[in-house]
Design a protein around this motif. Structure first.
Motif, PDB file in Angstrom:
ATOM      1  N   GLU A   2       0.866  -1.178   0.000  1.00  0.00           N
ATOM      2  CA  GLU A   2       0.000   0.000   0.000  1.00  0.00           C
ATOM      3  C   GLU A   2       0.904   1.229   0.000  1.00  0.00           C
ATOM      4  O   GLU A   2       1.855   1.294   0.772  1.00  0.00           O
ATOM      5  CB  GLU A   2      -0.829  -0.053   1.296  1.00  0.00           C
ATOM      6  CG  GLU A   2      -1.677   1.151   1.561  1.00  0.00           C
ATOM      7  CD  GLU A   2      -2.432   1.016   2.884  1.00  0.00           C
ATOM      8  OE1 GLU A   2      -1.962   0.254   3.761  1.00  0.00           O
ATOM      9  OE2 GLU A   2      -3.470   1.666   3.033  1.00  0.00           O
ATOM     10  N   ILE A   3       0.612   2.204  -0.862  1.00  0.00           N
ATOM     11  CA  ILE A   3       1.440   3.416  -0.884  1.00  0.00           C
ATOM     12  C   ILE A   3       1.029   4.328   0.272  1.00  0.00           C
ATOM     13  O   ILE A   3      -0.141   4.688   0.409  1.00  0.00           O
ATOM     14  CB  ILE A   3       1.291   4.176  -2.207  1.00  0.00           C
ATOM     15  CG1 ILE A   3       1.727   3.298  -3.374  1.00  0.00           C
ATOM     16  CG2 ILE A   3       2.120   5.460  -2.189  1.00  0.00           C
ATOM     17  CD1 ILE A   3       1.576   3.952  -4.726  1.00  0.00           C
ATOM     18  N   LEU A   4       1.980   4.673   1.099  1.00  0.00           N
ATOM     19  CA  LEU A   4       1.699   5.569   2.226  1.00  0.00           C
ATOM     20  C   LEU A   4       2.022   7.010   1.863  1.00  0.00           C
ATOM     21  O   LEU A   4       1.388   7.949   2.312  1.00  0.00           O
ATOM     22  CB  LEU A   4       2.540   5.165   3.445  1.00  0.00           C
ATOM     23  CG  LEU A   4       2.310   3.766   3.994  1.00  0.00           C
ATOM     24  CD1 LEU A   4       3.264   3.502   5.144  1.00  0.00           C
ATOM     25  CD2 LEU A   4       0.865   3.582   4.442  1.00  0.00           C
ATOM     26  N   ASP A   5       3.056   7.179   1.047  1.00  0.00           N
ATOM     27  CA  ASP A   5       3.465   8.534   0.712  1.00  0.00           C
ATOM     28  C   ASP A   5       4.304   8.527  -0.559  1.00  0.00           C
ATOM     29  O   ASP A   5       5.036   7.586  -0.820  1.00  0.00           O
ATOM     30  CB  ASP A   5       4.292   9.121   1.869  1.00  0.00           C
ATOM     31  CG  ASP A   5       4.661  10.577   1.628  1.00  0.00           C
ATOM     32  OD1 ASP A   5       3.769  11.339   1.214  1.00  0.00           O
ATOM     33  OD2 ASP A   5       5.830  10.933   1.819  1.00  0.00           O
ATOM     34  N   VAL A   6       4.149   9.591  -1.334  1.00  0.00           N
ATOM     35  CA  VAL A   6       5.054   9.812  -2.459  1.00  0.00           C
ATOM     36  C   VAL A   6       5.684  11.165  -2.185  1.00  0.00           C
ATOM     37  O   VAL A   6       4.999  12.171  -2.123  1.00  0.00           O
ATOM     38  CB  VAL A   6       4.305   9.817  -3.808  1.00  0.00           C
ATOM     39  CG1 VAL A   6       5.276  10.100  -4.946  1.00  0.00           C
ATOM     40  CG2 VAL A   6       3.614   8.482  -4.029  1.00  0.00           C
ATOM     41  N   VAL A  49       9.075   6.660  -2.940  1.00  0.00           N
ATOM     42  CA  VAL A  49       7.768   6.117  -2.567  1.00  0.00           C
ATOM     43  C   VAL A  49       7.911   5.336  -1.256  1.00  0.00           C
ATOM     44  O   VAL A  49       8.801   4.513  -1.112  1.00  0.00           O
ATOM     45  CB  VAL A  49       7.234   5.164  -3.661  1.00  0.00           C
ATOM     46  CG1 VAL A  49       5.862   4.629  -3.290  1.00  0.00           C
ATOM     47  CG2 VAL A  49       7.189   5.867  -5.009  1.00  0.00           C
ATOM     48  N   LYS A 102       1.017  18.856  -4.958  1.00  0.00           N
ATOM     49  CA  LYS A 102       2.084  18.411  -5.859  1.00  0.00           C
ATOM     50  C   LYS A 102       1.711  18.669  -7.304  1.00  0.00           C
ATOM     51  O   LYS A 102       0.546  18.828  -7.632  1.00  0.00           O
ATOM     52  CB  LYS A 102       2.298  16.910  -5.670  1.00  0.00           C
ATOM     53  CG  LYS A 102       3.062  16.636  -4.421  1.00  0.00           C
ATOM     54  CD  LYS A 102       3.482  15.188  -4.405  1.00  0.00           C
ATOM     55  CE  LYS A 102       3.687  14.760  -2.982  1.00  0.00           C
ATOM     56  NZ  LYS A 102       3.337  13.381  -2.796  1.00  0.00           N
ATOM     57  N   PHE A 110      -2.358   6.902  -6.602  1.00  0.00           N
ATOM     58  CA  PHE A 110      -2.148   7.474  -5.269  1.00  0.00           C
ATOM     59  C   PHE A 110      -2.139   8.989  -5.356  1.00  0.00           C
ATOM     60  O   PHE A 110      -2.780   9.684  -4.557  1.00  0.00           O
ATOM     61  CB  PHE A 110      -0.819   6.981  -4.675  1.00  0.00           C
ATOM     62  CG  PHE A 110      -0.392   7.713  -3.433  1.00  0.00           C
ATOM     63  CD1 PHE A 110      -0.864   7.336  -2.188  1.00  0.00           C
ATOM     64  CD2 PHE A 110       0.467   8.810  -3.517  1.00  0.00           C
ATOM     65  CE1 PHE A 110      -0.486   8.030  -1.046  1.00  0.00           C
ATOM     66  CE2 PHE A 110       0.849   9.507  -2.378  1.00  0.00           C
ATOM     67  CZ  PHE A 110       0.377   9.115  -1.144  1.00  0.00           C
ATOM     68  N   THR A 130      -3.941   6.910   1.579  1.00  0.00           N
ATOM     69  CA  THR A 130      -2.978   5.921   1.100  1.00  0.00           C
ATOM     70  C   THR A 130      -3.682   5.170  -0.022  1.00  0.00           C
ATOM     71  O   THR A 130      -4.884   5.300  -0.197  1.00  0.00           O
ATOM     72  CB  THR A 130      -2.585   4.916   2.200  1.00  0.00           C
ATOM     73  OG1 THR A 130      -3.747   4.173   2.569  1.00  0.00           O
ATOM     74  CG2 THR A 130      -2.046   5.633   3.425  1.00  0.00           C
ATOM     75  N   PHE A 131      -2.920   4.427  -0.804  1.00  0.00           N
ATOM     76  CA  PHE A 131      -3.590   3.709  -1.885  1.00  0.00           C
ATOM     77  C   PHE A 131      -2.912   2.395  -2.250  1.00  0.00           C
ATOM     78  O   PHE A 131      -1.693   2.277  -2.240  1.00  0.00           O
ATOM     79  CB  PHE A 131      -3.681   4.579  -3.142  1.00  0.00           C
ATOM     80  CG  PHE A 131      -4.396   3.882  -4.263  1.00  0.00           C
ATOM     81  CD1 PHE A 131      -5.776   3.796  -4.268  1.00  0.00           C
ATOM     82  CD2 PHE A 131      -3.684   3.261  -5.278  1.00  0.00           C
ATOM     83  CE1 PHE A 131      -6.446   3.107  -5.268  1.00  0.00           C
ATOM     84  CE2 PHE A 131      -4.350   2.563  -6.286  1.00  0.00           C
ATOM     85  CZ  PHE A 131      -5.729   2.497  -6.278  1.00  0.00           C
ATOM     86  N   TYR A 132      -3.721   1.405  -2.551  1.00  0.00           N
ATOM     87  CA  TYR A 132      -3.290   0.228  -3.312  1.00  0.00           C
ATOM     88  C   TYR A 132      -4.535  -0.304  -3.999  1.00  0.00           C
ATOM     89  O   TYR A 132      -5.634   0.200  -3.776  1.00  0.00           O
ATOM     90  CB  TYR A 132      -2.618  -0.812  -2.406  1.00  0.00           C
ATOM     91  CG  TYR A 132      -3.504  -1.554  -1.438  1.00  0.00           C
ATOM     92  CD1 TYR A 132      -4.037  -0.906  -0.325  1.00  0.00           C
ATOM     93  CD2 TYR A 132      -3.784  -2.901  -1.618  1.00  0.00           C
ATOM     94  CE1 TYR A 132      -4.826  -1.590   0.581  1.00  0.00           C
ATOM     95  CE2 TYR A 132      -4.582  -3.592  -0.713  1.00  0.00           C
ATOM     96  CZ  TYR A 132      -5.103  -2.935   0.382  1.00  0.00           C
ATOM     97  OH  TYR A 132      -5.881  -3.609   1.277  1.00  0.00           O
TER      98      TYR A 132
END
Lengths: 294, 439
Positions: free
Chosen positions: A87-91, A102, B77, B98, B142-144
């Motif tokens: 799961e992406i928490l932050d970019v 990432v 961003k 995301f 958050t994303f997935y």
């Protein structure tokens, strides 16, 4: 193993390889595998070290295995290539050589390549940002003049050395002991910063710098304060001549927990593992492990 | 003209732009890419909005909320590439999705905070985007590719969890994820325009807040547009700051000029060049929608502003300072002849040549520009024929101190205070004495 226990008492640890193929990735994977399941861990890497080489030779950058729940940071490019569900928490706005940084959380165990922040300031920032997710931050610490980031930002350190660094046990022990000596330099007393009996410097400590200090009579007996052990590029002979008459301190110090060895060199030559561990342990007064035997 | 084209003009504009407390890179880029406003209505409308921002940030009770909103905007961003990909029909990857989700949620939060502060900001409603990317309704940024998207994915993932090294299952998971991302991208496509608007509007809020805070902090005024220029009690913040650091104070002054050449004279060190720079600064600031450093300001929007001030750049172009200066003034004359609505600020024209020809050149310049309808301020030390154009001078040394006030002057009245000032500077006595004898 003892050093895993010691490692859990620190908030951050970098794993540093003295040379390619000294088993840094093996060591990193070993640590990750042996941490208790309850440990909240975040992992990243410093720098782009070896990156270009890998792209030229086409050899694959080694992957590390992450368990469910672990948090990691890697570049956009390597995030896309990951072999796990996360799961992406932050970019981050911060850019690495391979795109944005990432931060992800592992949902299903798997492998990923790490390529993290490229400067000491940004690795420090990331370690701070990772605090809510982790009790322990592990840094894949490239030790090279190519990397701008210093592994000394972490509280503790594990050093990987081996036949790839030198094929002769005596030389290997000597060379490794020199790096250990540098890592173990005492921390400077911050309150005395700017004191008269002290020479302070930020940049690289080379033979010329050391000789320049020694050649001036007014510097007699003065202490030298440097940023951290990675800044020393001096020849051991010059260094030891210098330290006979001057004390050296570092502003940033990591506690060295253990040294691991890989007795096999990339050309296939194998050193006697037991003898190597014993000799090295004697020289540096620290536990030494051959992780392949564990 | 964009802000990035004029920011290096030697009048202190960079100082003002750099002092803006802008949070995001997107907003900073947008600011320097902004076209200068040239229409009176556009300018008035802009300041009407900015005034609402200023009134909001000026209230002490809003301070924390304003800080919070600014902090929120640090998360803004640049999604330019991602949105291009979306519009072009590409399938977005996890990172891009995301980013889109992050932007949509940021928009909702920003809209809420802006509304609480009663700021005039029209942010689009992106709830549909949030809903698409937050199928579990967690409202976490958050994303997935969530299992909630498909039962197939759910069962594949649980199979993978049991056999983490099974390549075949992993590939099936990836295939299913790809299918879902394709579908999501397709469903998100119609929202691309709104996402872009949201990003721009938030950058706008960021800029507006920074400008409003600057106007409040430095007590800047919001100018009116008119047909003539009146700047009351103006000052140059960069010069003021430099003086303050030396423990000196800045004497503010006022100026008025219309659509004909105005001659500005005064003794050396009388601040004439600073006046010229400050007028230029105020003009640029107005057309870029900043607060203006004056108690009151009425200005005329211009198509172009010419600052003919020596800043030693001619060396790089291989021109002598005289040649560079002549070329600069030449372009002013050409623009004036073409009927363009311009403001020209010319600092000591022809000062590097002999006084006889210099005087002739400046007198003739005034004659040429008179009647073209452009506004031009000319600083000179020469006693010229002003062709009945208005003349101003710096009041000069009074009671041993410099008074920087601008007062009307008689035509040809040029102060002769150079020797007195040199004396005050402690310059070699013999030299000054001998010079005095020559006069």
């Amino acid at each position: 193993m003892d050093f895993i226990e010691a490692l859990l008492h620190t908030r951050s640890c970098s794993v540093v390889g003295l040379e390619k193929n000294t088993g840094k990735t093996v060591c990193l994977n070993y640590i990750l595998r042996h941490l208790p399941l309850t440990a909240r861990v975040a992992v990243t890497s410093i720098g782009i070290d070896g990156e270009s080489k890998d792209q030229v030779t086409g050899t694959k950058k080694p992957e590390i295995t992450l368990r469910k729940g672990m948090v990691f940071a890697t570049s956009e490019k390597h995030y896309r290539m990951r072999h796990l569900v996360s799961e992406i928490l932050d970019v981050s706005n911060e850019r690495t050589a391979l795109g944005q940084l990432v931060t992800g959380r592992v949902l299903t165990e798997g492998k990923v390549m790490l390529s993290g922040p490229g400067s000491t300031a940004s690795i420090r920032r990331w370690m701070k940002e990772a605090e809510p997710y982790a009790d322990l931050v592990i840094v894949d610490g490239a030790l090279s003049r190519m990397s701008l980031a210093s592994p000394a930002v972490s509280e503790s350190m594990v050093l990987a050395t081996g036949a790839a660094y030198s094929a002769n046990i005596d030389t290997l022990v000597k060379k490794t002991a020199y790096v250990v000596e540098l890592i173990n330099l005492p921390k400077a007393d911050e309150e005395e910063e700017g004191a008269e009996e002290r020479i302070s410097m930020d940049g690289a400590v080379t033979d010329r710098v050391l000789e320049g200090i020694m050649n001036k009579a007014e510097n007699n007996g003065k202490e030298l304060v440097i940023q951290d052990f990675t800044k020393v590029f001096a020849d051991p002979m010059v260094w030891h001549r210098f330290t006979k008459s001057h004390h050296v301190y570092v502003r940033q110090r990591s506690k060295l927990l253990a040294v691991t060895v890989n007795p096999t060199a990339p050309n296939g030559m194998v050193l006697d593992s037991d003898k190597l561990c014993e000799r090295l342990s004697e020289a540096i007064n620290l536990p030494v492990y051959d992780l392949m035997k564990q | 003209m964009k802000l990035k084209d004029i920011i290096s003009t030697p009048c202190g504009l960079r100082y003002m732009a750099d002092a803006l407390d802008i949070q995001s890179g997107v907003a900073r880029r947008m600011l320097i890419e902004q076209e200068m406003m040239t229409e009176a209505e556009t300018i008035s409308a802009y300041y009407d909005t900015l005034k609402q921002y200023r009134d909001t940030v000026a209230q002490t009770s809003n301070m924390i909320d304003v800080k919070n909103l600014q902090f929120r905007l640090t998360g803004l961003k640049d999604l330019h590439t991602t949105l291009l990909n979306l519009e072009a029909g590409h399938t977005l990857d996890d990172i891009e999705l995301f980013e889109v989700k992050h932007l949509a949620m940021l928009t909702a939060e920003t809209a809420k905070q802006a509304a609480a502060l009663q700021l005039p900001a029209a942010l689009p409603d992106l709830e549909e985007v949030v809903r698409l990317l937050d199928p579990e309704g967690l409202r976490i940024a958050t994303f997935y590719v969530y299992e909630a998207y498909s039962d197939k994915l759910r069962s594949l993932r649980s199979a993978l969890e049991k056999n983490p090294t099974d390549e075949q299952i992993f590939n099936q998971v990836q295939e299913e994820e790809l299918r879902i991302r394709q579908q999501l991208s397709h469903e998100l496509r119609p929202h691309a325009g709104m996402l872009r608007t949201a990003q721009q509007t938030m950058a706008d809020i960021d800029i507006m807040l920074a400008k409003a805070l600057q106007a409040h902090r430095l007590s800047l005024c919001f100018p009116q547009t008119g047909t003539e220029t009146t700047l009351t009690e103006m000052w140059n913040p960069e010069v003021e700051e430099a003086l303050r650091q030396k423990g000196k104070t800045y004497q503010r002054n006022s100026i008025h000029f219309g659509t004909e050449p105005t001659i500005l004279t005064g003794s050396n060190m009388g601040g004439k060049t600073v006046v010229l720079k400050t007028v230029g600064l105020c003009q640029y600031l107005m057309q870029s929608g900043f607060g203006v450093p004056a108690a009151q300001a009425v200005m005329v929007p211009r198509e172009e502003i010419f600052c003919c001030m020596s800043d030693g750049q001619s060396v790089a172009e291989g021109l002598s300072s005289f040649a560079a200066e002549m070329r600069g003034i030449d372009s002013v004359i050409r623009a004036a002849r073409s009927g363009r609505n311009i403001l020209a600020l010319i600092d000591e024209p022809a000062r590097t040549t002999n006084p006889t020809e210099g005087t002739a050149l400046v007198s003739a310049l005034v004659e040429v520009l008179k009647g073209t309808g452009i506004s031009v301020l000319i600083v000179t030390h020469y006693t010229i024929n002003a062709h009945a154009c208005p003349c101003l001078r710096v009041r000069g040394i009074e009671n041993g101190a410099m008074d920087y006030e601008l007062i009307p002057a008689q035509e040809g009245e040029v102060p002769h205070e150079a020797l007195r000032i040199a004396e005050q500077l402690g310059i070699d006595e013999e030299w000054i004495e001998k010079a005095n004898k020559q006069i």
